[in-house]
Design a protein around this motif. Sequence first.
Motif, PDB file in Angstrom:
ATOM      1  N   LYS A  90       0.333   1.096 -10.811  1.00 32.04           N
ATOM      2  CA  LYS A  90       0.930   2.174 -11.133  1.00 32.04           C
ATOM      3  C   LYS A  90       0.836   1.367 -12.878  1.00 32.04           C
ATOM      4  CE  LYS A  90       5.030   3.331  -8.029  1.00 32.04           C
ATOM      5  NZ  LYS A  90       6.323   3.206  -7.583  1.00 32.04           N
TER       6      LYS A  90
ATOM      7  N   THR B  83      -0.821   6.672  -4.890  1.00 35.73           N
ATOM      8  CA  THR B  83      -0.482   6.448  -6.226  1.00 35.73           C
ATOM      9  C   THR B  83      -2.073   6.127  -6.299  1.00 35.73           C
ATOM     10  OG1 THR B  83       1.726   5.112  -6.238  1.00 35.73           O
ATOM     11  CG2 THR B  83       0.169   4.122  -7.877  1.00 35.73           C
TER      12      THR B  83
ATOM     13  N   HIS C 136       2.566   4.410 -15.615  1.00 34.66           N
ATOM     14  CA  HIS C 136       3.377   4.208 -15.541  1.00 34.66           C
ATOM     15  C   HIS C 136       3.819   3.252 -15.782  1.00 34.66           C
ATOM     16  CE1 HIS C 136       3.221   6.953 -12.123  1.00 34.66           C
ATOM     17  NE2 HIS C 136       2.331   6.428 -11.929  1.00 34.66           N
TER      18      HIS C 136
END
Length: 335
Positions: A257, A198, A262
């Motif tokens: 994230k 990530t 995200h």
Amino acid sequence: MQTTWKGTISFGLVSIPVHLYSATQEHDVPLHQVHAKDGGRVRMKRYCEREEKEVPYAEIAKGYESPDGRTVTLTDEDLADLPLPSKKIIDVLAFVDAGEIDPLMFSKAYYVGVADQAAAKPYALLRDALTASGQIAVTKIALRTRESPAVLRVHDGTLVLQTCIWPDEVRPAAGIAPEGDVTVRPQELKMARSLMDTLSEDFDLAQLHDDYQQALQQVITARLEGVELPHEEEPGEAPDNVIDLMEALRSSLKRAKGGRGHAAGPDAGPDADEPEEEKPATRKRAPAKKPAAGKAASAKRTAPAKKTATAKAATGKAVAGRTATGKSTAPRKAS
């Protein structure tokens, strides 16, 4: 660019006249030493202890003091006439895979340019051979007052010479890493890999910048203009001990994230953006493991006992139900 060194690359019987140019530059804000009381400039003076006076730079030489106290003086001519082959020759000793050289040994980098047009073809030959093989050339070179091992490699179609320190100059790392056996669970390793992936998404090294230099320049500007100095909010204290490593990894992954855009759907729960392997260990252990082949028959034989227990539980519920309606649960006497 200013030429740093002039010499020749010796590649077998092939000679390549080259010049070296510094490949890197630092962009520090220049700071001087001043007297804190009044801001007066503090300068370093070259002072001769014997004559008790300042001497000009032109009269400065290098000296060595032996263990018995004797001193020898070495002039620039003495150093220039050292019987050292690597003084003007970059002798290619071997070709090795890049992974064989520990990056800890790398020092300063120099671009290698040709000294004249006649060197263009052998230069291109060495460059293309290194590119095709995926290897680097191990060499030695004398720069200024030091001989160093070095490697020749290719960067953006240009040969780069990177000086190294000698292997015995790398200090041993014994006793620094944690001692004893440290067990890392597969779930923790899997979560760490997810966090690494990530953090690596859309990463561009060219976008990094020097925050320290920018902050220092802001403070200098504020001093010059006589305004209040900029201050950053005090960061929270980092935990001195990680109690739950999985929880720390999971929180780090969610934060990473969130920083990369995200987002879960509007009806998603708190763990909607969490991949299956990143859920707590208790959720992962919920599904029962399949019994081994030798235990299958035993499991089947114990099945009736489970049914009996279920039947007893149902009977108990029925009895409880009759008790709730007020009917007696005591057994009838035989007539």
